[in-house]
Design a protein around this motif. Structure first.
Motif, PDB file in Angstrom:
ATOM      1  N   ALA A 183       1.523  23.293  81.383  1.00 29.66           N
ATOM      2  CA  ALA A 183       1.902  24.618  81.093  1.00 29.66           C
ATOM      3  C   ALA A 183       1.183  25.316  79.848  1.00 29.66           C
ATOM      4  O   ALA A 183       0.462  26.326  79.955  1.00 29.66           O
ATOM      5  CB  ALA A 183       3.110  25.029  80.804  1.00 29.66           C
ATOM      6  N   HIS A 184       0.990  24.428  78.782  1.00 34.33           N
ATOM      7  CA  HIS A 184      -0.007  24.802  77.629  1.00 34.33           C
ATOM      8  C   HIS A 184      -1.154  25.013  78.109  1.00 34.33           C
ATOM      9  O   HIS A 184      -1.887  25.947  77.737  1.00 34.33           O
ATOM     10  CB  HIS A 184       0.352  23.976  76.614  1.00 34.33           C
ATOM     11  N   ALA A 185      -1.770  24.053  78.657  1.00 34.90           N
ATOM     12  CA  ALA A 185      -3.213  23.902  79.089  1.00 34.90           C
ATOM     13  C   ALA A 185      -3.438  24.996  80.060  1.00 34.90           C
ATOM     14  O   ALA A 185      -4.386  25.697  79.877  1.00 34.90           O
ATOM     15  CB  ALA A 185      -3.409  22.561  79.959  1.00 34.90           C
ATOM     16  N   VAL A 186      -2.675  25.557  81.039  1.00 35.49           N
ATOM     17  CA  VAL A 186      -2.696  26.808  81.849  1.00 35.49           C
ATOM     18  C   VAL A 186      -2.773  27.860  80.965  1.00 35.49           C
ATOM     19  O   VAL A 186      -3.658  28.819  81.083  1.00 35.49           O
ATOM     20  CB  VAL A 186      -1.879  26.595  82.839  1.00 35.49           C
ATOM     21  N   ALA A 187      -1.990  28.003  80.044  1.00 35.67           N
ATOM     22  CA  ALA A 187      -1.970  29.086  79.256  1.00 35.67           C
ATOM     23  C   ALA A 187      -3.152  29.412  78.453  1.00 35.67           C
ATOM     24  O   ALA A 187      -3.570  30.501  78.246  1.00 35.67           O
ATOM     25  CB  ALA A 187      -0.725  29.127  78.454  1.00 35.67           C
ATOM     26  N   TYR A 188      -3.606  28.230  77.935  1.00 31.13           N
ATOM     27  CA  TYR A 188      -4.991  28.047  76.939  1.00 31.13           C
ATOM     28  C   TYR A 188      -6.181  28.651  78.026  1.00 31.13           C
ATOM     29  O   TYR A 188      -6.857  29.564  77.580  1.00 31.13           O
ATOM     30  CB  TYR A 188      -5.070  26.987  76.304  1.00 31.13           C
ATOM     31  N   LEU A 243      -7.232  23.098  86.704  1.00 27.88           N
ATOM     32  CA  LEU A 243      -6.234  24.096  85.926  1.00 27.88           C
ATOM     33  C   LEU A 243      -6.159  25.097  86.908  1.00 27.88           C
ATOM     34  O   LEU A 243      -5.088  25.706  86.964  1.00 27.88           O
ATOM     35  CB  LEU A 243      -6.791  24.311  84.628  1.00 27.88           C
ATOM     36  N   ARG A 244      -7.123  25.757  87.597  1.00 32.76           N
ATOM     37  CA  ARG A 244      -6.815  26.837  88.481  1.00 32.76           C
ATOM     38  C   ARG A 244      -6.127  26.625  89.404  1.00 32.76           C
ATOM     39  O   ARG A 244      -5.110  27.297  89.780  1.00 32.76           O
ATOM     40  CB  ARG A 244      -8.173  27.190  89.088  1.00 32.76           C
ATOM     41  N   LEU A 268      -6.176  30.575  80.587  1.00 32.39           N
ATOM     42  CA  LEU A 268      -5.760  31.799  80.927  1.00 32.39           C
ATOM     43  C   LEU A 268      -6.390  32.736  79.713  1.00 32.39           C
ATOM     44  O   LEU A 268      -7.108  33.644  79.925  1.00 32.39           O
ATOM     45  CB  LEU A 268      -4.411  32.116  81.464  1.00 32.39           C
ATOM     46  N   ARG A 269      -5.805  32.417  78.772  1.00 30.51           N
ATOM     47  CA  ARG A 269      -5.944  33.128  77.210  1.00 30.51           C
ATOM     48  C   ARG A 269      -7.667  33.255  76.863  1.00 30.51           C
ATOM     49  O   ARG A 269      -8.168  34.276  76.430  1.00 30.51           O
ATOM     50  CB  ARG A 269      -5.252  32.642  76.362  1.00 30.51           C
ATOM     51  N   GLU A 270      -8.282  31.986  77.237  1.00 24.63           N
ATOM     52  CA  GLU A 270      -9.652  32.119  76.837  1.00 24.63           C
ATOM     53  C   GLU A 270     -10.494  32.555  78.066  1.00 24.63           C
ATOM     54  O   GLU A 270     -11.954  32.349  77.873  1.00 24.63           O
ATOM     55  CB  GLU A 270      -9.823  30.559  76.446  1.00 24.63           C
ATOM     56  N   GLY A 271      -9.995  32.810  79.095  1.00 22.38           N
ATOM     57  CA  GLY A 271     -10.875  33.430  80.042  1.00 22.38           C
ATOM     58  C   GLY A 271     -11.631  32.504  80.997  1.00 22.38           C
ATOM     59  O   GLY A 271     -12.412  32.806  81.900  1.00 22.38           O
ATOM     60  N   TYR A 272     -11.045  31.260  81.115  1.00 23.13           N
ATOM     61  CA  TYR A 272     -11.459  30.138  82.081  1.00 23.13           C
ATOM     62  C   TYR A 272     -11.366  30.522  83.436  1.00 23.13           C
ATOM     63  O   TYR A 272     -11.682  30.147  84.536  1.00 23.13           O
ATOM     64  CB  TYR A 272     -11.196  28.861  81.494  1.00 23.13           C
ATOM     65  N   ILE A 273      -9.748  31.066  83.522  1.00 20.10           N
ATOM     66  CA  ILE A 273      -9.263  31.044  85.026  1.00 20.10           C
ATOM     67  C   ILE A 273      -8.694  32.370  84.869  1.00 20.10           C
ATOM     68  O   ILE A 273      -8.276  33.190  83.863  1.00 20.10           O
ATOM     69  CB  ILE A 273      -8.145  29.940  85.233  1.00 20.10           C
ATOM     70  N   MET A 288      -5.987  17.706  77.385  1.00 19.87           N
ATOM     71  CA  MET A 288      -4.923  17.940  76.561  1.00 19.87           C
ATOM     72  C   MET A 288      -4.995  17.463  75.093  1.00 19.87           C
ATOM     73  O   MET A 288      -4.831  17.917  74.051  1.00 19.87           O
ATOM     74  CB  MET A 288      -3.750  17.794  77.053  1.00 19.87           C
ATOM     75  N   THR A 289      -5.777  16.227  75.255  1.00 21.60           N
ATOM     76  CA  THR A 289      -6.014  15.279  73.990  1.00 21.60           C
ATOM     77  C   THR A 289      -6.944  16.227  73.120  1.00 21.60           C
ATOM     78  O   THR A 289      -6.942  16.172  72.005  1.00 21.60           O
ATOM     79  CB  THR A 289      -6.263  13.813  74.502  1.00 21.60           C
ATOM     80  N   ARG A 290      -8.233  16.361  73.840  1.00 24.82           N
ATOM     81  CA  ARG A 290      -9.390  16.968  73.351  1.00 24.82           C
ATOM     82  C   ARG A 290      -8.911  18.349  72.393  1.00 24.82           C
ATOM     83  O   ARG A 290      -9.432  18.617  71.526  1.00 24.82           O
ATOM     84  CB  ARG A 290     -10.182  17.128  74.083  1.00 24.82           C
ATOM     85  N   LEU A 291      -8.374  18.993  73.184  1.00 22.62           N
ATOM     86  CA  LEU A 291      -7.932  20.533  72.842  1.00 22.62           C
ATOM     87  C   LEU A 291      -6.581  20.438  72.146  1.00 22.62           C
ATOM     88  O   LEU A 291      -6.004  21.588  71.757  1.00 22.62           O
ATOM     89  CB  LEU A 291      -7.914  21.460  74.177  1.00 22.62           C
TER      90      LEU A 291
END
Length: 216
Positions: free
Chosen positions: A204-209, A164-165, A211-216, A195-198
Motif C-alpha cells: 500500500a505504501h508503494a502504491v501511495a508513493y 504497481l498500476r 501515486l504521489r510521485e506521478g508514476y501512476i 520496496m527495499t530500494r525506496l
C-alpha cells in the motif's frame, strides 16, 4: 575570492525565516535576489535557497516545483534529516545541504556559489550516511537485476510501474503475473526490490508513493 554573480530565490515556510535568510545574504555583492515565484529568464546561475525544519510532503512538493522544467540548483538548510529524507532530497536535485545551526553567512554564501557551479556540498556527518545508503541501495539494485531488465538507483523502472498500476487496480500477485506474463515469483521480486530500494514499508505504501510521485 568570489566574483561570479549568482541569482538567488529564497524559500521558507514562514515570513520570519525567509526574512532571516535574506538578511544573511542581502549585503553580499555577488548575490542578486529575485522574487520567490519569479519564473522569468535569468542570465546568471539560478540557485534556490530553501529552509525546512523537516522533509515532509509540502517540502518535497516544493522541491519538485522548484526543479520542474528549469535549470535550477537548490541549497537546503535543514534542522534534521533522517536517512530516508537524505535520499529524498538528493533524488530531488538538492546540490548542497547545511545544518540550520551551522548556517553562518559565509557558509551559506559558499554553498550558494558551489551550487551555482554545479558542485555539491554536504556536512561531513551526512557524507558517510549518504554513502551507506547508496551502498545498501546498490546492493538491492544488484539483487533485483536477476528478475530481468535494469533497475534504477532512484525512481521506478517501467516494469515496476506496470506492476504497481495493476496493484492499484486491486489485482493480486497471480492476476498481475497473468496480465504481464511474468511468473508470480518475478512479481514478488519486483515488489520486494522496489520496496527495499525506496524504503517503502508495504504494498500500500508503494502504491501511495507511486501515486504521489506521478508514476501512476
Amino acid at each position: 575570492m568570489l566574483t561570479t554573480r549568482v541569482t538567488v530565490t529564497v524559500h521558507a515556510s514562514d515570513p520570519l525565516s525567509r526574512a532571516g535568510l535574506i538578511s544573511h545574504l542581502r549585503h553580499q555583492p555577488t548575490i542578486d535576489f529575485v522574487p520567490e515565484h519569479d519564473d522569468g529568464n535569468r542570465d546568471a546561475p539560478a540557485v534556490a535557497v530553501m529552509l525546512a525544519d523537516r522533509i515532509d510532503e509540502p517540502t518535497t512538493a516544493e522541491l519538485r516545483r522548484l526543479l520542474r522544467g528549469r535549470d535550477q540548483r537548490v541549497v537546503l538548510i535543514a534542522r534534521e534529516l533522517r536517512e530516508p529524507d537524505l535520499l529524498t532530497v538528493v533524488e530531488h536535485g538538492v546540490r548542497a545541504i547545511i545544518w540550520r545551526h551551522q548556517a553562518t553567512e559565509q557558509r551559506l554564501l559558499s554553498a550558494v556559489h558551489s551550487a551555482s557551479r554545479g558542485e555539491g556540498e554536504l556536512p561531513p556527518d551526512l557524507v558517510s550516511r549518504l554513502l551507506n545508503q547508496v551502498g545498501r541501495l546498490q546492493r538491492a539494485t544488484a539483487a533485483g537485476t536477476g528478475t530481468g531488465g535494469s533497475v534504477p538507483l532512484f525512481g521506478m523502472a517501467p516494469r515496476e510501474v506496470d506492476v504497481l498500476r495493476l496493484l492499484a487496480e486491486g489485482l493480486d500477485t497471480r492476476q498481475i503475473s497473468e496480465k504481464l506474463a511474468y511468473s508470480e515469483r518475478t512479481v514478488k521480486n519486483v515488489l520486494h526490490s522496489l520496496m527495499t530500494r525506496l524504503q517503502l514499508t508495504n504494498r500500500a505504501h508503494a502504491v501511495a508513493y507511486a501515486l504521489r510521485e506521478g508514476y501512476i
